[in-house]
Write a protein that holds these residues in place. Structure first.
Motif: not given
Length: 281
Positions: A104-106, A110-111, A183-186
């Motif tokens: 998991e990304v920390s 919320d950022t 929440d995946l971006t390009t």
């Protein structure tokens, strides 16, 4: 005969017969001596300069806003916020992801934290350097086989870049068709798709050192590693929260998400082999 220099081709007309300079030179000292002082003392010139500076400032702000809309420079800085420790750990994770537990990304308020503080965060430094290194290693491999030409190396770089763009576009279209809220971006997709260059480099270098057998064995290991890495990373992004927590996945939509995750991961070994098999003989 008249006392003039015989080597002089033309008469000197800059001096009047009385020895005084002509009117043009004499007047130039007085009227053109300080042109900048006259220009600056003109109120209209000052107003024009101020108006031009204002237009330049407004134009710069407009360009910055439009550039940030299509190419978010501030977001790109996040993906290059790495250090030597992060790069070393991330390379080890890409080659040997089997013992890693927490994927998991920390987050902080919320950022997501910068990549140098979290090994699970995606970055663009390794994909960018991997792409450049892949082109250099490809040129080295072609040179050892007496097949190197600038045109072939350019085609190698262009094809790798085109395949990367097509891969990202297909994934974006698939996410749109499956209606996945993620929440995946390009930029994230570009980063994840670019991690395969690490395994490609290792495979080609092994082929240069140990022949085709070394290439196939090393590339097979790297393909399995990138498959596992992509599955464990993307399942937290694409699957539902229940699946991310280890609960059994139910429902047609979650099944589509699972198939999409496996398809993205399975495409990485295919591209790795397709872009490297002709470099080792």
């Amino acid at each position: 005969m008249d006392g003039t220099d015989p080597s002089q081709l033309f008469d000197d007309t800059s001096v009047a017969p009385g020895g005084q300079p002509t009117g043009f030179q004499g007047q130039g000292v007085g009227t053109m001596g300080h042109p900048g002082r006259t220009l600056l003392s003109d109120p209209m010139s000052n107003l024009a300069m101020a108006y031009g500076s204002s237009l330049a400032s407004q134009g710069k702000d407009l360009v910055d806003k439009n550039l940030d809309r299509f190419l978010p420079i501030s977001k790109l800085k996040y993906y290059f916020a790495v250090d030597t420790v992060y790069v070393g750990k991330k390379l080890g994770l890409l080659v040997f992801p089997y013992m890693h537990q927490n994927w998991e990304v920390s987050y902080q308020q919320d950022t997501p934290v910068a990549p140098r503080f979290d090994i699970n965060a995606p970055d663009l430094y390794i994909p960018a350097m991997g792409f450049i290194t892949y082109i250099l290693v490809a040129g080295l491999a072609l040179g050892t086989q007496n097949r190197f030409t600038p045109e072939i190396l350019g085609m190698q770089a262009s094809s790798a870049l085109v395949w990367l763009i097509m891969e990202v576009l297909v994934v974006l279209l698939s996410l749109y068709l499956v209606t996945v809220n993620t929440d995946l971006t390009t930029i994230d997709l570009v980063a994840f798709s670019g991690y395969k260059y690490v395994g490609m480099i290792v495979g080609v270098v092994a082929g240069l050192l140990f022949g085709r057998m070394g290439y196939y064995l090393t590339l097979l290991w790297c393909c399995i590693s990138i498959f596992v890495f992509m599955i464990r990373t993307l399942r937290l992004k694409l699957l539902s929260e229940a699946a991310a927590q280890g609960v059994l996945v139910h429902g047609a939509r979650n099944q589509l998400r699972m198939y999409l995750t496996m398809s993205i991961a399975a495409a990485q070994p295919i591209f790795m082999y397709w872009l490297t098999y002709h470099l080792v003989r």
